[in-house]
Design a protein around this motif. Structure first.
Motif, PDB file in Angstrom:
ATOM      1  N   GLN A  22       0.730  -1.202   0.112  1.00 20.22           N
ATOM      2  CA  GLN A  22      -0.094  -0.169   0.041  1.00 20.22           C
ATOM      3  C   GLN A  22       0.984   1.332   0.014  1.00 20.22           C
ATOM      4  O   GLN A  22       0.432   2.470   0.385  1.00 20.22           O
ATOM      5  CB  GLN A  22      -0.800   0.128   1.168  1.00 20.22           C
ATOM      6  CG  GLN A  22      -1.893  -1.237   1.089  1.00 20.22           C
ATOM      7  CD  GLN A  22      -2.462  -1.361   2.424  1.00 20.22           C
ATOM      8  OE1 GLN A  22      -2.123  -1.089   3.638  1.00 20.22           O
ATOM      9  NE2 GLN A  22      -3.662  -2.426   2.260  1.00 20.22           N
ATOM     10  N   ASP A  23       2.015   1.130  -0.403  1.00 20.89           N
ATOM     11  CA  ASP A  23       2.916   2.251  -0.388  1.00 20.89           C
ATOM     12  C   ASP A  23       3.832   2.404  -1.769  1.00 20.89           C
ATOM     13  O   ASP A  23       5.007   2.290  -1.748  1.00 20.89           O
ATOM     14  CB  ASP A  23       3.901   1.998   0.715  1.00 20.89           C
ATOM     15  CG  ASP A  23       4.576   0.692   0.588  1.00 20.89           C
ATOM     16  OD1 ASP A  23       4.394  -0.284   0.033  1.00 20.89           O
ATOM     17  OD2 ASP A  23       5.520   0.420   1.705  1.00 20.89           O
ATOM     18  N   PRO A  30      -1.653   2.873  -5.027  1.00 25.24           N
ATOM     19  CA  PRO A  30      -1.980   2.784  -3.562  1.00 25.24           C
ATOM     20  C   PRO A  30      -0.604   3.506  -2.656  1.00 25.24           C
ATOM     21  O   PRO A  30       0.148   2.982  -2.825  1.00 25.24           O
ATOM     22  CB  PRO A  30      -2.162   1.527  -3.390  1.00 25.24           C
ATOM     23  CG  PRO A  30      -1.520   0.762  -4.464  1.00 25.24           C
ATOM     24  CD  PRO A  30      -1.543   1.519  -5.605  1.00 25.24           C
ATOM     25  N   GLN A  31      -1.314   4.468  -1.905  1.00 28.80           N
ATOM     26  CA  GLN A  31      -0.144   5.610  -1.265  1.00 28.80           C
ATOM     27  C   GLN A  31      -0.515   5.640  -0.159  1.00 28.80           C
ATOM     28  O   GLN A  31       0.146   6.592   0.557  1.00 28.80           O
ATOM     29  CB  GLN A  31       0.173   6.537  -2.334  1.00 28.80           C
ATOM     30  CG  GLN A  31       0.871   6.266  -3.542  1.00 28.80           C
ATOM     31  CD  GLN A  31       1.348   7.648  -4.367  1.00 28.80           C
ATOM     32  OE1 GLN A  31       1.311   8.646  -3.550  1.00 28.80           O
ATOM     33  NE2 GLN A  31       1.319   7.538  -5.597  1.00 28.80           N
ATOM     34  N   ALA A  32      -1.259   4.826   0.733  1.00 30.60           N
ATOM     35  CA  ALA A  32      -1.652   5.199   2.210  1.00 30.60           C
ATOM     36  C   ALA A  32      -0.604   5.191   2.896  1.00 30.60           C
ATOM     37  O   ALA A  32      -0.719   5.910   4.135  1.00 30.60           O
ATOM     38  CB  ALA A  32      -2.612   3.934   2.507  1.00 30.60           C
ATOM     39  N   ARG A  33       0.516   4.589   2.601  1.00 29.80           N
ATOM     40  CA  ARG A  33       1.770   4.558   3.502  1.00 29.80           C
ATOM     41  C   ARG A  33       2.775   5.228   2.980  1.00 29.80           C
ATOM     42  O   ARG A  33       3.892   4.769   3.041  1.00 29.80           O
ATOM     43  CB  ARG A  33       2.026   3.042   3.842  1.00 29.80           C
ATOM     44  CG  ARG A  33       1.197   2.264   4.427  1.00 29.80           C
ATOM     45  CD  ARG A  33       1.521   0.722   4.614  1.00 29.80           C
ATOM     46  NE  ARG A  33       0.409   0.056   5.439  1.00 29.80           N
ATOM     47  CZ  ARG A  33       0.451  -1.366   5.070  1.00 29.80           C
ATOM     48  NH1 ARG A  33       1.305  -1.877   4.244  1.00 29.80           N
ATOM     49  NH2 ARG A  33      -0.669  -1.888   5.765  1.00 29.80           N
ATOM     50  N   SER A  34       2.550   6.203   2.059  1.00 29.27           N
ATOM     51  CA  SER A  34       3.634   6.851   1.478  1.00 29.27           C
ATOM     52  C   SER A  34       4.513   7.777   2.450  1.00 29.27           C
ATOM     53  O   SER A  34       5.333   8.440   1.920  1.00 29.27           O
ATOM     54  CB  SER A  34       3.220   7.647   0.163  1.00 29.27           C
ATOM     55  OG  SER A  34       2.183   8.752   0.637  1.00 29.27           O
ATOM     56  N   HIS A  35       4.167   7.756   3.374  1.00 28.90           N
ATOM     57  CA  HIS A  35       4.774   8.713   4.357  1.00 28.90           C
ATOM     58  C   HIS A  35       6.150   7.910   5.020  1.00 28.90           C
ATOM     59  O   HIS A  35       6.864   8.325   5.867  1.00 28.90           O
ATOM     60  CB  HIS A  35       4.003   8.839   5.794  1.00 28.90           C
ATOM     61  CG  HIS A  35       3.538   7.703   6.450  1.00 28.90           C
ATOM     62  ND1 HIS A  35       2.124   7.013   5.963  1.00 28.90           N
ATOM     63  CD2 HIS A  35       3.935   6.918   7.578  1.00 28.90           C
ATOM     64  CE1 HIS A  35       2.100   5.992   6.676  1.00 28.90           C
ATOM     65  NE2 HIS A  35       3.169   5.779   7.729  1.00 28.90           N
ATOM     66  N   GLU A  36       6.424   6.635   4.503  1.00 27.58           N
ATOM     67  CA  GLU A  36       7.294   5.674   4.962  1.00 27.58           C
ATOM     68  C   GLU A  36       8.672   6.596   4.884  1.00 27.58           C
ATOM     69  O   GLU A  36       8.699   7.010   3.727  1.00 27.58           O
ATOM     70  CB  GLU A  36       7.500   4.616   4.589  1.00 27.58           C
ATOM     71  CG  GLU A  36       6.402   3.660   4.975  1.00 27.58           C
ATOM     72  CD  GLU A  36       6.509   2.147   4.252  1.00 27.58           C
ATOM     73  OE1 GLU A  36       7.762   1.786   3.849  1.00 27.58           O
ATOM     74  OE2 GLU A  36       5.417   1.516   4.218  1.00 27.58           O
TER      75      GLU A  36
END
Lengths: 217, 311
Positions: free
Chosen positions: B6-7, B21-27
């Motif tokens: 999801q990233d 899907p970039q819901a976790r792009s804050h990684e």
């Protein structure tokens, strides 16, 4: 239509070469487009799943090239440029507007068709050579990567140019009524021959008597 | 892999208009730092890589150098390169480099790949091949500025280092990092690794390695595998490591320039044909005059009452 007005323009063997090449080319071109324009990925499914399409594409490409070579042998003598082709070029606008009045001294193929002939010959040859070079399963490892990059670019440019040229070819077939039927049955009417290929008509068609020819050549 | 991602920040052959899907792009971005000055060439990393990734390459032959296997393959994702060099004073120096995927911020493989989703770039910087989506065309090989991907002759899929994406996804470091007995390979956030590299570079410089520096080439937007080189001013000494790697202009021309030009070509050709047909109408044959060779007027303007037109 009276059979006696028909004249054989393309022999069965040549029609078979042409249409088998069309079949292979359609599959190769659509799968190739699916990789060049990934948003049109679905086009590649004419050859099955993408992995299978990748396997089949080069083999079908070889079939296209082999058929092309047959057609080269059969058609090249009709497609050498002659001085009267200049007349056609001078009247290109009238030809396209379908209002050329006088005889244009057009042989079996007009100058535009000859350009198409040599364009297809050179582009498919380029596609064949570059395609072999980038064929990962067999030959790509023999070439340095910078050469492969150039081959990939050349393959794409030639493929695009060829497909656009073929679209033009198909359109001309649709535009000039009687052409597609002629390429399927082999026969065109004498009037068609006289109107579109006057020199061919005068030199090769008119001297022959309108025989009650068999429709299926 | 069974895990859902999801990233994803980039996906091969995927239109930019459709978001990933970039819901976790804050990684945070991760990086592996390889300090060549600490490497002893033990090849422990090669073994760890094969072991974790369950790779069993064929036993090769000695080709006169210590590189073993002799090259990267579809089943060897990292190789220690041994390059001998004599400096100006005639002193022999052995330059070792652990070769493998650099995990570029601007990956050439991904740019070249024509198969949707066969190459993914994750928010943490890992560039990973989804081999079951791979069609085996080899475009990634042409796209890569580092000559890393390899196509398997057995199954026609491309392979390379995954940066142990499966381990990193569950908070572990890559297998090579875990194994390295001299601490030559470190793993952490890209920022931490750059700090660590700066410390090491300072140390090396203070010990007389004036050319020491960090290899994080800007031409590919930086990489997520970085080197501390003792001769950072001459990266190519290390088994042809490119001095200034970038995606080849040929690949860019093919993917960034020819594609839109080709699309315009199609639109222009189809539109031109359609407009021509609407404007000029079908080119029908005038079948009315009898076929008499004398007649020279055959091809004069078409009869207005000609009803053969069916356009």
């Amino acid at each position: 239509m009276d059979n006696s007005t028909l004249v054989l323009r393309t022999k069965l063997i040549d029609r078979m070469f042409h249409w088998s090449m069309v079949s292979c080319f359609t599959l190769v071109a659509l799968s190739g487009l699916s990789w060049f324009f990934p948003s049109l990925n679905w086009l590649g499914y004419v050859l099955g799943p993408p992995q299978l399409a990748r396997v089949l594409h080069p083999f079908l490409g070889i079939a296209v090239f082999a058929l092309l070579m047959c057609m080269f042998v059969r058609f090249v003598h009709h497609n050498l440029f002659v001085r009267t082709d200049l007349t056609w070029f001078k009247h290109i606008v009238d030809v396209l507007l379908n209002k050329h009045g006088q005889k244009l001294q057009i042989g079996k193929y007009n100058a535009g068709q000859k350009i198409l002939f040599w364009g297809i010959m050179s582009l498919i040859s380029l596609l064949f050579v570059s395609g072999l070079m980038i064929w990962r399963a067999y030959f790509a490892a023999l070439f340095p990567i910078p050469v492969l990059r150039l081959a990939l670019l050349a393959h794409s440019v030639a493929g695009l140019a060829l497909i656009l040229l073929v679209i033009g070819h198909i359109y001309m077939g649709i535009w000039v009524r009687g052409s597609i039927g002629g390429m399927i049955s082999g026969y065109v009417t004498r009037a068609w021959a006289r109107q579109h290929h006057d020199r061919w008509y005068e030199e090769e068609v008119a001297p022959t008597k309108p025989l009650p020819s068999k429709r299926h050549g | 892999m069974g895990m859902q991602s999801q990233d994803i920040i980039r996906r091969s052959a995927t239109n930019g208009l459709t978001p990933l899907p970039q819901a976790r792009s804050h990684e945070q971005e991760v990086a592996k730092l390889i300090d060549v000055s600490l490497c002893t060439g033990c090849k422990g990393c090669q073994v760890a890589c094969s072991e974790w990734n369950d790779l069993r390459d064929e036993i090769g032959h000695n080709v006169g150098v210590y590189d073993n296997p002799a090259n990267l393959t579809a089943e060897t994702w990292t190789v220690i390169r041994f390059d001998e060099r004599e400096d100006e004073a005639g002193k022999l120096e052995w330059l070792l480099r652990k070769e493998g995927c650099m995990h570029c911020a601007e990956p050439g493989c991904l740019k070249a790949c024509p198969s949707p989703g066969a190459i993914l770039q994750f928010a943490n910087g890992i560039v990973d091949f989804q081999s079951e989506q791979c069609i085996g065309c080899g475009y990634c090989i042409a796209g890569c500025p580092f000559d890393i991907p390899r196509i398997s002759q057995k199954d026609n899929h491309a392979y390379k280092c995954t940066l142990c994406s499966d381990r990193v996804a569950v908070g572990q470091e890559p297998a090579c990092v875990k194994t390295c007995p001299t601490g030559a390979i470190s793993f952490g956030s890209k920022a931490e690794m750059k700090d660590l590299a700066a410390t090491r570079v300072q140390e090396l410089q203070s010990r007389g390695h004036e050319g020491a520096g960090l290899y994080d080439p800007a031409g590919v937007g930086g990489t997520h595998v970085m080197y501390v080189l003792t001769h950072a001013d001459q990266p190519s000494l290390y088994h042809r490591l490119p001095d200034n790697p970038q995606i080849s202009p040929v690949v860019r021309g093919w993917k960034e320039w020819l594609k839109p030009v080709g699309a315009l070509g199609f639109i222009a050709t189809l539109a031109g044909a359609f407009v021509h047909y609407m404007g000029v109408g079908a080119n029908t044959t005038d079948e009315t005059p009898p076929p008499e060779p004398k007649s020279k007027q055959d091809n004069a303007e078409h009869d207005p009452n000609e009803n053969g037109r069916d356009a």
